[in-house]
Design a protein around this motif. Structure first.
Motif, short mmCIF file in Angstrom:
data_model
loop_
_atom_site.label_atom_id
_atom_site.label_comp_id
_atom_site.label_asym_id
_atom_site.label_seq_id
_atom_site.Cartn_x
_atom_site.Cartn_y
_atom_site.Cartn_z
N GLN A 251 49.74 40.96 51.61
CA GLN A 251 48.76 39.96 50.66
C GLN A 251 47.23 39.61 51.28
O GLN A 251 46.46 39.53 50.98
CB GLN A 251 49.58 39.09 49.95
CG GLN A 251 50.44 39.39 48.95
CD GLN A 251 49.99 40.29 47.86
OE1 GLN A 251 48.82 40.29 47.61
NE2 GLN A 251 51.12 41.02 47.22
N GLY A 252 47.87 39.23 52.63
CA GLY A 252 46.69 38.82 53.58
C GLY A 252 45.57 40.04 53.78
O GLY A 252 44.45 39.74 53.52
N ALA A 253 46.03 41.12 53.80
CA ALA A 253 45.09 42.36 54.09
C ALA A 253 44.48 42.56 52.64
O ALA A 253 43.11 42.95 52.73
CB ALA A 253 45.86 43.34 54.73
N GLY A 254 45.50 42.32 51.59
CA GLY A 254 44.99 42.64 50.24
C GLY A 254 43.80 41.78 50.01
O GLY A 254 42.83 42.16 49.16
N LEU A 255 43.97 40.61 50.44
CA LEU A 255 42.82 39.59 50.37
C LEU A 255 41.34 40.12 50.81
O LEU A 255 40.34 40.10 50.31
CB LEU A 255 43.31 38.15 50.83
CG LEU A 255 42.21 37.24 50.98
CD1 LEU A 255 41.55 36.77 49.40
CD2 LEU A 255 42.41 35.79 51.45
N VAL A 256 41.53 40.32 52.10
CA VAL A 256 40.38 41.11 52.69
C VAL A 256 39.90 42.34 51.93
O VAL A 256 38.60 42.31 51.82
CB VAL A 256 40.81 41.61 54.02
CG1 VAL A 256 39.55 42.33 54.75
CG2 VAL A 256 41.10 40.37 55.01
N SER A 257 40.66 43.39 51.51
CA SER A 257 40.33 44.32 50.91
C SER A 257 39.71 44.00 49.42
O SER A 257 38.53 44.59 48.93
CB SER A 257 41.45 45.17 50.33
OG SER A 257 41.33 46.22 49.61
N TRP A 264 31.85 46.86 48.83
CA TRP A 264 31.95 48.49 49.04
C TRP A 264 31.36 49.34 47.54
O TRP A 264 30.89 50.28 47.98
CB TRP A 264 33.30 48.81 49.42
CG TRP A 264 33.84 48.00 50.82
CD1 TRP A 264 34.86 47.22 50.79
CD2 TRP A 264 32.81 48.09 51.83
NE1 TRP A 264 34.79 46.79 52.14
CE2 TRP A 264 33.68 47.29 52.85
CE3 TRP A 264 31.86 48.76 52.50
CZ2 TRP A 264 33.51 47.18 54.08
CZ3 TRP A 264 31.55 48.60 53.70
CH2 TRP A 264 32.21 47.85 54.84
N VAL A 265 31.72 48.73 46.56
CA VAL A 265 31.72 49.52 45.25
C VAL A 265 30.27 49.56 45.17
O VAL A 265 29.62 50.68 44.99
CB VAL A 265 32.47 48.86 44.06
CG1 VAL A 265 31.84 49.34 42.80
CG2 VAL A 265 34.01 49.11 44.20
N ALA A 308 45.22 49.75 49.59
CA ALA A 308 45.54 50.04 48.08
C ALA A 308 45.27 48.88 47.20
O ALA A 308 44.88 49.47 45.92
CB ALA A 308 47.20 50.17 48.19
N PRO A 309 45.34 47.82 47.37
CA PRO A 309 44.86 46.68 46.45
C PRO A 309 43.71 46.74 45.78
O PRO A 309 43.36 46.23 44.74
CB PRO A 309 45.10 45.33 47.20
CG PRO A 309 45.94 45.60 48.47
CD PRO A 309 45.77 46.97 48.88
N ILE A 310 42.76 47.66 46.22
CA ILE A 310 41.35 47.59 45.40
C ILE A 310 41.40 48.26 44.36
O ILE A 310 40.64 48.48 43.53
CB ILE A 310 40.44 48.29 46.57
CG1 ILE A 310 38.89 47.99 45.90
CG2 ILE A 310 40.68 49.71 46.69
CD1 ILE A 310 38.33 46.62 45.61
#
Length: 398
Positions: A251-257, A264-265, A308-310
């Protein structure tokens, strides 16, 4: 693009809080699967049944969310869902037997589905008023809530606080949050539709493609959230406190994503972002299944979270562009059903594979799903339709 009104800004904060509360309580429950297993003497098969039950019932909650939102408002739906989750948490914490536990989990599933659908309804409505991509930021706040939930469990486990007290406190946090944010959520004119049974004007093929991508992502997501703690304790012999860090890393990495996703979009477009995110997720899952110790596995979960979370916020955002404004809530609720198709796969199939082999083999399933997501990226190509921005004059303070 016009500047958002104060009501819109307030609604953005309130909606973000709802996302955070959802992530917080879900992480509290999922990271305590080992404690639940020990408290009730459940087998791995029973845990699988519990997880699949929640996912199936959450689908009912999403359908209920569509019914309530199209007849009242997504604000009412979201507040109701949070209240249901708080009550369910009380029941789960105080359950003394298998029947009571499953009843509490079923009620939680209803609230889970209602919040998932209604929070994204609010998020899409706020995004339309901002006139730019901000939906990933809401899902980023969900990740913040999940991180806090996982660390909350890790801390309480380290302090030898029991399962019952931990869940009771978490339920109280959700209840308090619901009381504070409820009056600040957005009420939009199109949520008071007099004919909610009108056929949905949404192209079927792109909708189903987005649904498939949604299902695959949530299969990956739920596999990590559901099975990472058991994988770390059963396969890699980690302590309960360490096992909770798998979800925290993801979830920490997902937060960055998700915090950087909108940027990025705007720079590279949805297709490129989804392709790269899915590829990163596949690499992370490869690290997980080849891990030789807890640290390596936790690092793998972190890498999965970077990519993945994006996918989820981009699915909802694309669906909002496919849909006329007066039908956005209904379509968001129906797209959200693919969420639970994915969670059934992530919770059920991974667990079933693990039951006949082990969780290392089970985690090959989300690895394959991440690879498939790479090829579904064209489904995220923008399709602008009549879902134009709703004027800020439609904002009404709660």
């Amino acid at each position: 693009m016009t500047d958002p009104t104060p009501a819109t800004r307030t609604a953005r904060v309130a909606t973000a809080t709802a996302f955070a509360l959802q992530g917080f309580f879900l992480a509290v429950l999922l990271t305590q699967l080992p404690q639940i297993k020990d408290k009730f003497g459940f087998s791995d098969t029973t845990i699988v049944i519990a997880v699949v039950t929640v996912s199936l019932v959450a689908g009912v909650g999403s359908v209920l969310a569509e019914f309530v939102a199209t007849r009242t408002s997504s604000r009412t739906t979201l507040r109701s869902g949070l209240a249901v989750v708080a009550v369910a948490g009380l029941g789960i914490a105080l359950a003394q037997g298998t029947v009571a536990f499953f009843a509490g989990f079923a009620v939680y599933g209803i609230g889970l589905g209602m919040i998932d659908a209604a929070a994204n309804m609010q998020g899409v409505a706020v995004q339309h008023r901002y006139g730019r991509s901000i939906l990933s930021s809401f899902h980023a706040v969900w990740s913040v809530g999940a991180i806090v939930g996982a660390l909350f469990v890790s801390l309480f486990a380290g302090l030898d606080v029991g399962f019952t007290v931990t869940v009771l406190i978490a339920a109280a946090v959700v209840a308090a949050g619901a009381l504070v944010l409820g009056p600040r959520l957005l009420v939009t004119g199109h949520e008071h539709v007099t004919a909610p049974t009108a056929p949905l004007a949404v192209p079927l093929r792109p909708f189903l493609a987005l649904g498939a991508a949604m299902a695959l992502f949530f299969a990956i997501d739920f596999s990590v959230g559901n099975w990472s703690a058991l994988y770390l304790t059963d396969m890699l012999l980690a302590s309960t406190s360490t096992a909770a860090l798998g979800v925290a890393a993801y979830q920490g990495a997902g937060l960055v994503s998700r915090l950087t996703g909108d940027m990025w979009v705007r720079r590279y477009g949805e297709i490129a972002v989804v392709r790269v995110g899915a590829a990163i997720g596949a690499v992370g899952m490869l690290v997980v299944v080849t891990a030789t110790g807890p640290a390596m596995a936790i690092a793998g979960f972190l890498v999965v979270g970077l990519g993945a979370p994006i996918v989820a916020p981009l699915c909802f955002s694309a669906a909002g562009r496919l849909t006329p404004p007066e039908q956005t809530d209904a379509v968001i609720a129906r797209l959200n059903l693919f969420n639970y198709a994915g969670t059934v796969v992530g919770g059920g199939i991974v667990g079933a594979v693990a039951a006949v082999s082990n969780l290392r083999v089970g985690f090959l399933v989300p690895l394959v799903f991440a690879v498939v997501l790479i090829f579904l990226a064209p489904a995220f190509r923008p399709h602008l339709t009549a879902a134009a921005e709703v004027p800020d004059s439609a904002d009404r303070p709660a």
